[in-house]
Write a protein that holds these residues in place. Structure first.
Motif, short mmCIF file in Angstrom:
data_model
loop_
_atom_site.label_atom_id
_atom_site.label_comp_id
_atom_site.label_asym_id
_atom_site.label_seq_id
_atom_site.Cartn_x
_atom_site.Cartn_y
_atom_site.Cartn_z
N LEU A 381 28.76 28.14 39.77
CA LEU A 381 28.16 29.80 39.64
C LEU A 381 27.75 29.73 38.10
O LEU A 381 28.35 29.26 37.16
N GLU A 382 26.68 30.74 37.92
CA GLU A 382 26.14 31.10 36.49
C GLU A 382 25.88 32.32 36.45
O GLU A 382 25.19 32.99 37.27
N VAL A 383 26.40 32.76 35.48
CA VAL A 383 26.43 34.30 35.12
C VAL A 383 25.29 34.54 34.06
O VAL A 383 25.25 33.93 32.98
N GLU A 384 24.40 35.35 34.40
CA GLU A 384 23.25 35.91 33.51
C GLU A 384 23.49 37.21 32.66
O GLU A 384 23.99 38.24 33.72
N ILE A 385 23.53 37.45 31.42
CA ILE A 385 23.48 38.73 30.95
C ILE A 385 22.46 38.68 30.09
O ILE A 385 21.84 37.66 29.43
N THR A 386 22.09 39.98 29.60
CA THR A 386 20.96 40.40 28.77
C THR A 386 21.51 40.78 27.51
O THR A 386 22.80 40.73 27.23
N GLU A 387 20.45 40.61 26.42
CA GLU A 387 20.93 40.95 24.94
C GLU A 387 21.44 42.02 24.72
O GLU A 387 22.17 42.38 23.90
N THR A 388 21.18 43.16 25.60
CA THR A 388 21.84 44.39 25.47
C THR A 388 23.28 44.23 25.41
O THR A 388 24.02 44.99 24.93
N ALA A 389 23.71 43.46 26.21
CA ALA A 389 25.34 43.34 26.51
C ALA A 389 25.94 42.99 25.14
O ALA A 389 27.18 43.23 24.85
N ILE A 390 25.25 42.10 24.36
CA ILE A 390 25.58 41.61 23.24
C ILE A 390 25.93 42.65 22.11
O ILE A 390 26.96 42.60 21.36
N VAL A 391 24.94 43.49 21.90
CA VAL A 391 24.81 44.46 20.69
C VAL A 391 25.86 45.59 21.40
O VAL A 391 26.08 46.25 20.22
N GLN A 392 25.95 45.70 22.37
CA GLN A 392 27.19 46.68 22.68
C GLN A 392 28.49 46.64 22.07
O GLN A 392 29.04 47.48 21.46
N ASP A 393 29.00 45.45 22.27
CA ASP A 393 30.05 45.09 21.78
C ASP A 393 30.48 43.67 21.63
O ASP A 393 30.59 43.22 22.59
N LEU A 394 30.15 43.08 20.24
CA LEU A 394 30.13 41.47 20.23
C LEU A 394 31.54 41.09 20.60
O LEU A 394 31.45 39.93 21.21
N ALA A 396 34.14 41.99 22.71
CA ALA A 396 34.25 42.11 23.85
C ALA A 396 33.62 41.22 24.66
O ALA A 396 33.84 40.50 25.54
N THR A 397 32.14 41.05 24.09
CA THR A 397 31.31 39.94 24.76
C THR A 397 32.06 38.37 24.70
O THR A 397 32.05 37.96 25.43
N ARG A 398 32.19 38.17 23.38
CA ARG A 398 32.78 36.97 23.37
C ARG A 398 34.01 36.70 23.77
O ARG A 398 34.32 35.46 24.54
N ALA A 399 35.16 37.59 24.24
CA ALA A 399 36.23 37.56 24.83
C ALA A 399 35.86 37.16 26.16
O ALA A 399 36.51 36.28 26.98
N THR A 400 35.00 38.11 26.89
CA THR A 400 34.41 37.87 28.32
C THR A 400 33.81 36.60 28.78
O THR A 400 34.21 35.81 29.50
N LEU A 401 33.24 36.28 27.78
CA LEU A 401 32.17 35.14 27.76
C LEU A 401 33.30 33.88 27.79
O LEU A 401 33.16 32.92 28.73
N GLY A 402 34.12 33.74 26.79
CA GLY A 402 35.20 32.67 26.99
C GLY A 402 36.09 32.50 27.96
O GLY A 402 36.31 31.56 28.61
N ALA A 403 36.48 33.82 28.84
CA ALA A 403 37.21 33.94 29.74
C ALA A 403 36.42 33.34 31.17
O ALA A 403 36.94 32.48 31.92
N LEU A 404 35.03 33.54 31.14
CA LEU A 404 34.58 33.07 32.08
C LEU A 404 34.16 31.40 32.08
O LEU A 404 34.47 30.55 32.96
N GLN A 405 33.78 31.00 31.05
CA GLN A 405 33.81 29.64 30.62
C GLN A 405 34.91 28.86 30.75
O GLN A 405 34.89 27.72 31.12
N ALA A 406 35.99 29.48 30.64
CA ALA A 406 37.28 28.79 30.96
C ALA A 406 37.77 28.58 32.36
O ALA A 406 38.22 27.61 32.79
N LEU A 407 36.96 29.35 33.30
CA LEU A 407 37.18 29.15 34.72
C LEU A 407 36.28 28.17 35.09
O LEU A 407 36.21 27.51 36.12
N GLY A 408 35.40 27.73 34.23
CA GLY A 408 34.46 26.60 34.70
C GLY A 408 32.90 27.43 35.19
O GLY A 408 31.94 26.54 35.27
N VAL A 409 33.08 28.80 34.86
CA VAL A 409 31.55 29.46 35.14
C VAL A 409 30.59 29.31 33.87
O VAL A 409 31.11 29.35 32.81
N ARG A 410 29.44 29.00 34.06
CA ARG A 410 28.33 28.81 33.36
C ARG A 410 27.97 30.44 32.83
O ARG A 410 27.62 30.98 33.58
N VAL A 411 27.52 30.38 31.45
CA VAL A 411 27.00 31.84 31.17
C VAL A 411 25.37 31.46 30.63
O VAL A 411 25.32 30.83 29.49
#
Length: 534
Positions: A381-394, A396-411
């Protein structure tokens, strides 16, 4: 119980009457003893009257005094009642925070002036504050109240004399104004109001900035009742919000039709999510230069019972604005994972996640639950996010991205180059992939300058240990050029349009899709760590 009866009796009018009559009797007795009523004695003897008359005279004076006292008390009670009624009426028609008229008083005055007519142009402004919600979140409700009071004061200062200003609800205000016969006066006034409300409000050393969007509707006798005029102005204000806020719009009949159509679309979309009318379509993603299929991007299609197959541009923005995007995304992800279980195990799925979802700390858990339920492997599984998600809350984005990658999901960072990303974001957030927006790919053949931009993005990704995917490829010439520059993957109509599961199954069964076997290259941070370990 006896005490209660005594208290009731003591406060009654009969008690007051008897007290005053007894007082008159005491005055009579005192006067008899002191000889103070000789003139009354001569009057009684001269008219052959008895002493009983004298007693009755004084008791009568007491009764008159009791009557006068009662009259005074009644008059005072009536005055207090009238004052209380006036206070209650004022309270019922005014906003307690700002002191402005409330909706009830505003509609009353609007109906009165609309029926009476006017020499000028009578119009209703509905004013909705922009960026007000963060004020309460950042500074607290006291700051929010201070801003609302300041808005009310500025509206009264800015609008013409004789205007009625009201706070309708929350951060929404209204004004009944009279201007010249032309529309230029309304436009100038609306711009002046926006400018006045955009100036910062000082509160406890902080400068708090909000803005305003205004909807305007005519309030002439033909416009209908007050509620209809307010509704029209509210529709115009909503159109201004959709057009970018901080502006004004004048009501047009087409807005009403558009709102009704939007309401029907929202209702249909809710039913579609509940009944599974929205289904995943799959567009091939290929490795370059060999064009072997390595996976699919999941795209939503709505099979509407009346309108047929609807594209995402019709309903995704509505789902985001109404908060239905989460349920929609999880529905699509679940169905895609179920579909892809039977496909070759090295094929990937790429799904888009809306910015609002990426701020949700439970996103990784929701995705893990779907993977567990469907038995789909996380590394596929690969999750795609747009750049808008980054600027809304850096963070929160960092925490969610790290949690997904810890599962083995690519971003993957989608539509790279069209938003606000910086090198700092790319370095700090450690994405796995960059997706080059189709607008850059389409422009490759338009000149060296456009090609240089795409080349720079590919080299940037390579230097950061990220693989790159180019979207919107439609020609073999684009494939050759991108391959020569080192682009890893491609996607576009040249390799296949989005297809339903049945079409993917058929092509896989008939061998019409070259799926390898291919080992997907190591991506992003994993490649960097492997290189360091070597």
């Amino acid at each position: 119980m006896a005490d209660k009866r005594k208290a009731s009796w003591g406060s009654g009018e009969l008690y007051d009457l008897l007290c005053l009559m007894m007082l008159g009797t005491c005055v009579w007795l005192l006067g008899v003893q002191l000889g103070a009523f000789r003139w009354l004695d001569r009057f009684i003897l001269g008219h052959n009257l008895s002493d009983v008359f004298k007693l009755g005279f004084f008791m009568g004076l007491g009764a008159v005094a009791a009557s006068v006292s009662k009259s005074i008390r009644l008059r005072k009670a009536m005055q207090q009642r009238d004052a209380a009624e006036a206070q209650a009426s004022a309270t019922a028609r005014h906003d307690p925070l700002t002191g402005l008229a409330n909706r009830r008083l505003f509609t009353e005055r609007l109906d009165e002036r609309r029926v009476a007519g006017s020499g000028g142009r009578l119009a209703v402004f509905v004013i909705d504050l922009d960026r007000f919600k963060p004020v309460n979140e950042l500074y607290g409700y006291e700051a929010g109240n201070a801003v609302l009071r300041a808005v009310g004061e500025r509206l009264e200062r800015t609008l013409p004399a004789g205007s009625t200003v009201a706070r309708l609800d929350g951060d929404e205000f209204a004004a009944l104004v009279e201007t010249g016969a032309g529309g230029e006066g309304l436009a100038r006034l609306a711009q002046a109001v926006i400018a006045a409300l955009s100036a910062p409000v000082t509160w406890q050393g902080h400068e708090i900035k909000v803005g305003a969007t205004i909807g305007i509707a005519a309030a002439d006798p033909e416009a209908g009742a007050a509620d209809a005029v307010l509704h029209a102005a509210d529709l115009a204000m909503a159109q201004g919000k959709r057009d970018g806020r901080g502006t004004y719009r004048v009501f047009e009949s087409a807005m009403d039709e558009a709102l009704k159509a939007r309401a029907r679309l929202e209702a249909d979309l809710r039913v579609a999510i509940e009944t599974g009318q929205i289904e995943p379509y799959y567009q091939p993603v290929v490795a370059l230069p060999g064009q072997t299929v390595t996976g699919f991007e999941v795209l939503a299609r709505w099979r509407h019972p009346e309108k047929g197959l609807l594209m995402p541009s019709t309903f995704i923005s509505v789902a985001e604005e109404t908060g239905m995007i989460g349920d929609l995304s999880y529905l699509i992800l679940r169905r895609a994972c179920l579909d892809a279980r039977a496909w070759p195990g090295h094929l990937q799925l790429a799904v888009n996640i809306a910015p609002q979802q990426f701020q949700n700390p439970d996103l990784a858990l929701r995705i893990l639950a779907i993977l567990t339920e469907t038995g789909f492997q996380a590394h596929r599984l690969e999750v795609e996010i747009t750049e808008t998600a980054i600027v809304q809350d850096l963070e929160a984005t960092r925490a969610t991205l790290g949690a997904l990658q810890a599962l083995g999901v690519r971003v993957a960072l989608d539509d790279f180059g069209t938003g606000y990303s910086s090198l700092y974001h790319l370095r700090e957030l450690r994405f796995d992939k960059l997706k080059i927006d189709r607008s850059y790919v389409d422009s490759i053949g338009e000149g060296d300058e456009r090609a240089k931009l795409v080349d720079a993005i590919i080299k940037l990704g390579s230097s950061l240990g990220l693989v790159t995917t180019a979207e919107g490829i439609e020609t073999e010439a684009s494939v050759d050029w991108l391959s020569n520059q080192g682009c890893d993957y491609g996607q576009g109509y040249l390799f296949g349009k989005p297809m339903p599961r049945e079409e993917i199954d058929r092509r896989l069964d008939e061998g019409l899709l070259d799926t390898g076997p291919v080992e997907a290259p190591e991506i992003g941070p994993r490649a960097i760590l492997a290189e360091k370990a070597a």
